[in-house]
Design a protein around this motif. Structure first.
Motif, PDB file in Angstrom:
ATOM      1  N   GLN A 227       0.785  -1.196   0.013  1.00 14.54           N
ATOM      2  CA  GLN A 227       0.021   0.113   0.027  1.00 14.54           C
ATOM      3  C   GLN A 227       0.843   1.228  -0.128  1.00 14.54           C
ATOM      4  OE1 GLN A 227      -2.854   0.081   3.087  1.00 14.54           O
ATOM      5  NE2 GLN A 227      -3.679  -2.089   2.794  1.00 14.54           N
ATOM      6  N   MET A 228       0.511   2.279  -0.469  1.00  9.51           N
ATOM      7  CA  MET A 228       1.034   3.550  -0.823  1.00  9.51           C
ATOM      8  C   MET A 228      -0.007   4.559  -0.281  1.00  9.51           C
ATOM      9  SD  MET A 228       4.078   2.751  -1.741  1.00  9.51           S
ATOM     10  CE  MET A 228       4.589   4.612  -2.295  1.00  9.51           C
ATOM     11  N   ALA A 229       0.833   5.791   0.360  1.00  8.09           N
ATOM     12  CA  ALA A 229      -0.384   6.577   1.027  1.00  8.09           C
ATOM     13  C   ALA A 229       0.409   8.032   0.918  1.00  8.09           C
ATOM     14  CB  ALA A 229      -0.423   6.281   2.716  1.00  8.09           C
ATOM     15  N   TRP A 230      -0.493   9.024   1.091  1.00  5.34           N
ATOM     16  CA  TRP A 230      -0.081  10.503   1.314  1.00  5.34           C
ATOM     17  C   TRP A 230      -0.378  10.831   2.591  1.00  5.34           C
ATOM     18  CZ3 TRP A 230       3.038  13.209  -1.914  1.00  5.34           C
ATOM     19  CH2 TRP A 230       3.323  12.692  -3.127  1.00  5.34           C
ATOM     20  N   PHE A 231       0.259  11.467   3.432  1.00  2.00           N
ATOM     21  CA  PHE A 231       0.174  12.409   4.685  1.00  2.00           C
ATOM     22  C   PHE A 231       0.324  13.868   4.359  1.00  2.00           C
ATOM     23  CE2 PHE A 231      -0.563   9.037   7.692  1.00  2.00           C
ATOM     24  CZ  PHE A 231      -0.378   7.862   6.808  1.00  2.00           C
ATOM     25  N   ARG A 232       0.001  14.750   5.308  1.00  2.00           N
ATOM     26  CA  ARG A 232       0.484  16.192   5.083  1.00  2.00           C
ATOM     27  C   ARG A 232       0.608  16.599   6.817  1.00  2.00           C
ATOM     28  NH1 ARG A 232      -5.317  18.740   3.119  1.00  2.00           N
ATOM     29  NH2 ARG A 232      -6.466  18.493   4.915  1.00  2.00           N
ATOM     30  N   GLN A 233       1.427  17.516   6.723  1.00  2.00           N
ATOM     31  CA  GLN A 233       1.673  18.058   7.993  1.00  2.00           C
ATOM     32  C   GLN A 233       1.322  19.774   7.922  1.00  2.00           C
ATOM     33  OE1 GLN A 233       4.917  16.861  10.080  1.00  2.00           O
ATOM     34  NE2 GLN A 233       4.248  17.641  12.149  1.00  2.00           N
ATOM     35  N   ALA A 234       0.725  20.293   8.499  1.00  2.00           N
ATOM     36  CA  ALA A 234       0.658  22.022   8.506  1.00  2.00           C
ATOM     37  C   ALA A 234       1.691  22.169   9.821  1.00  2.00           C
ATOM     38  CB  ALA A 234      -0.635  22.383   8.578  1.00  2.00           C
ATOM     39  N   PRO A 235       1.983  23.701   9.686  1.00  2.00           N
ATOM     40  CA  PRO A 235       2.957  24.208  10.630  1.00  2.00           C
ATOM     41  C   PRO A 235       1.996  24.052  11.921  1.00  2.00           C
ATOM     42  CG  PRO A 235       2.886  25.592   8.695  1.00  2.00           C
ATOM     43  CD  PRO A 235       2.024  24.618   8.515  1.00  2.00           C
ATOM     44  N   GLY A 236       2.793  23.556  13.018  1.00  5.39           N
ATOM     45  CA  GLY A 236       2.354  23.466  14.509  1.00  5.39           C
ATOM     46  C   GLY A 236       1.234  22.486  14.713  1.00  5.39           C
ATOM     47  N   LYS A 237       1.006  21.485  13.551  1.00  5.63           N
ATOM     48  CA  LYS A 237      -0.005  20.320  13.613  1.00  5.63           C
ATOM     49  C   LYS A 237       0.578  19.120  13.369  1.00  5.63           C
ATOM     50  CE  LYS A 237      -4.089  23.332  12.188  1.00  5.63           C
ATOM     51  NZ  LYS A 237      -5.329  23.143  11.212  1.00  5.63           N
ATOM     52  N   GLN A 238       0.119  18.022  13.952  1.00  3.58           N
ATOM     53  CA  GLN A 238       0.531  16.782  13.853  1.00  3.58           C
ATOM     54  C   GLN A 238       0.289  16.142  12.324  1.00  3.58           C
ATOM     55  OE1 GLN A 238      -1.538  14.228  16.829  1.00  3.58           O
ATOM     56  NE2 GLN A 238       0.137  14.457  18.037  1.00  3.58           N
ATOM     57  N   ARG A 239       1.232  15.395  11.848  1.00  7.22           N
ATOM     58  CA  ARG A 239       1.069  14.769  10.585  1.00  7.22           C
ATOM     59  C   ARG A 239      -0.338  13.958  10.485  1.00  7.22           C
ATOM     60  NH1 ARG A 239       6.182  11.857   8.064  1.00  7.22           N
ATOM     61  NH2 ARG A 239       7.010  13.823   8.665  1.00  7.22           N
TER      62      ARG A 239
ATOM     63  N   VAL B 267      -3.904  11.454   4.602  1.00  9.55           N
ATOM     64  CA  VAL B 267      -4.701  12.108   3.489  1.00  9.55           C
ATOM     65  C   VAL B 267      -5.197  10.984   2.423  1.00  9.55           C
ATOM     66  CG1 VAL B 267      -4.503  13.442   1.430  1.00  9.55           C
ATOM     67  CG2 VAL B 267      -3.467  14.129   3.285  1.00  9.55           C
ATOM     68  N   ALA B 268      -4.646   9.950   2.066  1.00 12.72           N
ATOM     69  CA  ALA B 268      -4.979   9.051   1.057  1.00 12.72           C
ATOM     70  C   ALA B 268      -4.191   8.071   1.002  1.00 12.72           C
ATOM     71  CB  ALA B 268      -5.064   9.637  -0.370  1.00 12.72           C
ATOM     72  N   VAL B 269      -4.825   6.477   0.832  1.00  9.44           N
ATOM     73  CA  VAL B 269      -3.901   5.469   0.698  1.00  9.44           C
ATOM     74  C   VAL B 269      -4.513   4.688  -0.456  1.00  9.44           C
ATOM     75  CG1 VAL B 269      -5.467   4.149   2.429  1.00  9.44           C
ATOM     76  CG2 VAL B 269      -3.260   3.354   1.895  1.00  9.44           C
ATOM     77  N   ILE B 270      -3.712   3.820  -1.107  1.00 14.43           N
ATOM     78  CA  ILE B 270      -4.196   2.986  -2.439  1.00 14.43           C
ATOM     79  C   ILE B 270      -3.699   1.646  -2.053  1.00 14.43           C
ATOM     80  CG2 ILE B 270      -2.105   3.683  -3.707  1.00 14.43           C
ATOM     81  CD1 ILE B 270      -4.104   4.074  -6.071  1.00 14.43           C
ATOM     82  N   THR B 271      -4.463   0.736  -2.807  1.00 19.74           N
ATOM     83  CA  THR B 271      -4.152  -0.726  -2.712  1.00 19.74           C
ATOM     84  C   THR B 271      -2.843  -1.119  -3.751  1.00 19.74           C
ATOM     85  OG1 THR B 271      -5.693  -1.376  -3.996  1.00 19.74           O
ATOM     86  CG2 THR B 271      -6.269  -1.509  -1.713  1.00 19.74           C
ATOM     87  N   GLN B 272      -2.529  -2.237  -3.516  1.00 20.22           N
ATOM     88  CA  GLN B 272      -1.330  -2.621  -4.153  1.00 20.22           C
ATOM     89  C   GLN B 272      -1.493  -2.509  -5.632  1.00 20.22           C
ATOM     90  OE1 GLN B 272      -2.454  -4.197  -1.602  1.00 20.22           O
ATOM     91  NE2 GLN B 272      -0.963  -4.645  -0.085  1.00 20.22           N
ATOM     92  N   ASN B 273      -2.534  -3.033  -6.029  1.00 18.11           N
ATOM     93  CA  ASN B 273      -2.688  -2.842  -7.675  1.00 18.11           C
ATOM     94  C   ASN B 273      -3.493  -1.650  -8.053  1.00 18.11           C
ATOM     95  OD1 ASN B 273      -5.481  -3.257  -6.888  1.00 18.11           O
ATOM     96  ND2 ASN B 273      -5.735  -5.071  -7.951  1.00 18.11           N
ATOM     97  N   GLY B 274      -3.670  -0.625  -7.262  1.00 20.81           N
ATOM     98  CA  GLY B 274      -4.384   0.450  -7.311  1.00 20.81           C
ATOM     99  C   GLY B 274      -5.870   0.521  -7.653  1.00 20.81           C
ATOM    100  N   GLY B 275      -6.517  -0.919  -7.258  1.00 21.51           N
ATOM    101  CA  GLY B 275      -8.010  -1.025  -7.628  1.00 21.51           C
ATOM    102  C   GLY B 275      -8.686  -0.198  -6.652  1.00 21.51           C
ATOM    103  N   ARG B 276      -8.494  -0.296  -5.248  1.00 19.35           N
ATOM    104  CA  ARG B 276      -9.103   0.783  -4.331  1.00 19.35           C
ATOM    105  C   ARG B 276      -8.187   1.699  -3.497  1.00 19.35           C
ATOM    106  NH1 ARG B 276     -10.522  -2.301   0.278  1.00 19.35           N
ATOM    107  NH2 ARG B 276      -8.771  -3.688  -0.157  1.00 19.35           N
ATOM    108  N   SER B 277      -8.986   2.767  -3.212  1.00 21.85           N
ATOM    109  CA  SER B 277      -8.446   3.663  -2.430  1.00 21.85           C
ATOM    110  C   SER B 277      -9.392   4.277  -1.430  1.00 21.85           C
ATOM    111  CB  SER B 277      -7.836   4.830  -3.260  1.00 21.85           C
ATOM    112  OG  SER B 277      -9.084   5.487  -4.096  1.00 21.85           O
ATOM    113  N   TYR B 278      -8.654   5.004  -0.538  1.00 22.79           N
ATOM    114  CA  TYR B 278      -9.410   5.614   0.616  1.00 22.79           C
ATOM    115  C   TYR B 278      -8.640   7.033   0.883  1.00 22.79           C
ATOM    116  CZ  TYR B 278     -11.342   6.283   5.404  1.00 22.79           C
ATOM    117  OH  TYR B 278     -11.852   7.053   6.569  1.00 22.79           O
ATOM    118  N   VAL B 279      -9.824   7.984   1.116  1.00 21.42           N
ATOM    119  CA  VAL B 279      -9.080   9.501   1.456  1.00 21.42           C
ATOM    120  C   VAL B 279      -9.700   9.920   2.756  1.00 21.42           C
ATOM    121  CG1 VAL B 279      -8.744   9.764  -1.038  1.00 21.42           C
ATOM    122  CG2 VAL B 279     -10.885  10.548   0.103  1.00 21.42           C
ATOM    123  N   SER B 280      -9.320  10.788   3.315  1.00 20.17           N
ATOM    124  CA  SER B 280      -9.552  11.211   4.562  1.00 20.17           C
ATOM    125  C   SER B 280     -10.885  12.278   4.203  1.00 20.17           C
ATOM    126  CB  SER B 280      -8.877  12.243   5.478  1.00 20.17           C
ATOM    127  OG  SER B 280      -8.308  13.093   4.606  1.00 20.17           O
TER     128      SER B 280
END
Length: 127
Positions: free
Chosen positions: A33-45, A48-61
């Motif tokens: 699985q591969m994912a994206w996270f983000r962090q704004a100044p002064g906030k915790q990471r 944002v989004a994650v995707i399955t190994q073959n790209g068939g399914r994904s989930y976003v915040s």
């Protein structure tokens, strides 16, 4: 050595679109699985989004649902984050990460389940 490198960030205006890219070198992504996270100044990471190994399914915040989309190209070891209708609250440093576990079946949104991480790419959105 496995490394991740994000690119595509920059200064955008409210309502604009941006596509972030992430390239993994020294290894492969297709088993993970591969994912994206983000962090704004002064906030915790935050997830944002994650995707399955073959790209068939994904989930976003919920905060980006309907606006952001994650995709991947296993042949090129790349992951992407298409960001549409960007808002000031989307500003921050965006990181991509590879899952720790090969062929993990269920989605995970926990940062501790991902390694390695890239150095991030900055997205700036003036209010």
């Amino acid at each position: 050595q496995v490394r991740l490198a994000e690119s595509g960030g920059g200064l955008v205006q409210k309502g604009d679109s941006l596509k972030l890219s992430c390239l993994l070198t020294g290894g492969i992504i297709y088993k993970y699985q591969m994912a994206w996270f983000r962090q704004a100044p002064g906030k915790q990471r935050e997830f944002v989004a994650v995707i399955t190994q073959n790209g068939g399914r994904s989930y976003v915040s919920d905060s980006v649902k309907g606006r952001f989309e994650i995709s991947r190209d296993n042949a090129d070891n790349m992951v992407f984050l298409q960001m549409n209708n960007i808002q000031p609250r989307d500003a921050g440093r965006y990181y991509c990460a590879r899952g720790r576990e090969e062929w993990r079946a269920e989605f995970t949104t926990s940062a501790s389940d991902f390694h390695p991480w890239g150095q991030g790419t900055q997205v700036i959105v003036p209010s």
